[in-house]
Design a protein around this motif. Structure first.
Motif, short mmCIF file in Angstrom:
data_model
loop_
_atom_site.label_atom_id
_atom_site.label_comp_id
_atom_site.label_asym_id
_atom_site.label_seq_id
_atom_site.Cartn_x
_atom_site.Cartn_y
_atom_site.Cartn_z
N PHE A 230 0.82 -1.22 0.00
CA PHE A 230 0.00 0.00 0.00
C PHE A 230 0.85 1.26 0.00
O PHE A 230 0.46 2.28 0.56
N ASP A 231 2.01 1.18 -0.60
CA ASP A 231 2.83 2.36 -0.87
C ASP A 231 2.45 2.88 -2.25
O ASP A 231 1.95 2.15 -3.10
N THR A 232 2.71 4.13 -2.47
CA THR A 232 2.47 4.72 -3.78
C THR A 232 3.75 4.64 -4.58
O THR A 232 4.81 5.04 -4.12
N ILE A 233 3.65 4.10 -5.79
CA ILE A 233 4.81 3.99 -6.68
C ILE A 233 4.70 5.09 -7.72
O ILE A 233 3.74 5.14 -8.49
N VAL A 234 5.69 5.96 -7.73
CA VAL A 234 5.73 7.08 -8.66
C VAL A 234 6.77 6.78 -9.73
O VAL A 234 7.92 6.47 -9.42
N THR A 235 6.37 6.83 -10.98
CA THR A 235 7.29 6.62 -12.10
C THR A 235 7.75 7.98 -12.61
O THR A 235 6.92 8.83 -12.96
N LEU A 236 9.07 8.17 -12.63
CA LEU A 236 9.66 9.43 -13.06
C LEU A 236 10.28 9.26 -14.43
O LEU A 236 11.06 8.34 -14.65
N ALA A 237 9.92 10.12 -15.36
CA ALA A 237 10.53 10.13 -16.69
C ALA A 237 11.61 11.21 -16.69
O ALA A 237 11.30 12.40 -16.66
N ILE A 238 12.87 10.79 -16.70
CA ILE A 238 14.01 11.69 -16.60
C ILE A 238 14.60 11.89 -18.00
O ILE A 238 14.77 10.92 -18.74
N ASP A 239 14.90 13.13 -18.34
CA ASP A 239 15.52 13.45 -19.63
C ASP A 239 16.85 12.70 -19.74
O ASP A 239 17.63 12.67 -18.80
N SER A 240 17.09 12.10 -20.88
CA SER A 240 18.28 11.26 -21.06
C SER A 240 19.58 12.05 -20.97
O SER A 240 20.64 11.45 -20.80
N ARG A 241 19.53 13.36 -21.05
CA ARG A 241 20.74 14.16 -20.86
C ARG A 241 21.26 14.04 -19.44
O ARG A 241 22.44 14.23 -19.18
N PHE A 242 20.37 13.71 -18.51
CA PHE A 242 20.74 13.61 -17.10
C PHE A 242 20.83 12.14 -16.69
O PHE A 242 20.08 11.68 -15.84
N ASN A 243 21.75 11.43 -17.29
CA ASN A 243 21.87 9.99 -17.06
C ASN A 243 22.97 9.65 -16.05
O ASN A 243 23.32 8.49 -15.90
N GLU A 244 23.49 10.63 -15.35
CA GLU A 244 24.55 10.40 -14.37
C GLU A 244 24.07 10.68 -12.95
O GLU A 244 24.81 11.20 -12.13
N ILE A 245 22.83 10.34 -12.64
CA ILE A 245 22.29 10.57 -11.30
C ILE A 245 22.84 9.50 -10.37
O ILE A 245 22.67 8.30 -10.62
#
Length: 177
Positions: free
Chosen positions: A80-95
């Motif tokens: 019963f947790d909320t799952i949030v899907t984040l769409a990240i710009d591919s330019r920022f692939n070094e998180i």
């Protein structure tokens, strides 16, 4: 009656086309590039216990700069947790993999967004991975209610000990010789 000629008609038509073009640019700019022809993105997920007013298409920001958007919100039927899907710009692939996510609000009554606070790990997220460190949204109304009904932040015993009652009489003092 005199005819104004084709020059005036051309000027009015050009002005009308310029106005329509500027309206189109404004409409595309207000969608933050999410009009179907945005750049490539990759997805990360995060679990939260409280979303507050977070909605799909809310921005994902790092240091106030938008790097993506909320692609979807689902409920885990087991935890019963909320799952949030984040769409990240591919330019920022070094998180970094030890990045934390929290739900913030722009101003007192502004829109909710997901704020990422990058860590210092050398390992980076791969598409589809989950952010482990999350903080839920702060419910402002719940905080105000707790403050109001708790006596203004002080417990009653501490306030009574600090301020003596009006009916209390001080102990008698002995005269000094």
């Amino acid at each position: 009656m005199t005819s104004r000629g084709p020059r005036l008609e051309f000027a009015v038509g050009a002005f009308l086309l310029l106005a329509l073009a500027s309206m189109l640019v404004l409409a595309v700019a207000s969608t933050n590039g999410r009009f179907g022809f945005a750049g490539d993105t990759y997805e990360l997920t995060a679990r939260f216990t409280n979303l507050g007013q977070l909605r799909p298409n809310a921005p994902v920001k790092v240091g106030g700069v938008t790097i993506g958007h909320v692609a979807g919100i689902d409920l885990d039927p087991v935890k019963f947790d909320t799952i949030v899907t984040l769409a990240i710009d591919s330019r920022f692939n070094e998180i970094p993999i030890d990045t934390s996510a929290q739900i913030l609000t722009g101003g007192l009554l502004g829109e909710s967004y997901v704020g990422l606070l990058p860590g210092g790990d050398m390992e980076v997220f791969q598409p589809g991975e989950e952010l482990v460190y999350t903080q839920p949204a702060v419910d402002l109304m719940q905080m105000v209610g707790k403050y109001m009904f708790s006596g203004g932040g002080e417990d009653g015993a501490g306030a009574r000990a600090a301020a003596p009652d009006a009916n209390d009489t001080p102990p008698p003092t002995e005269p000094t010789p």
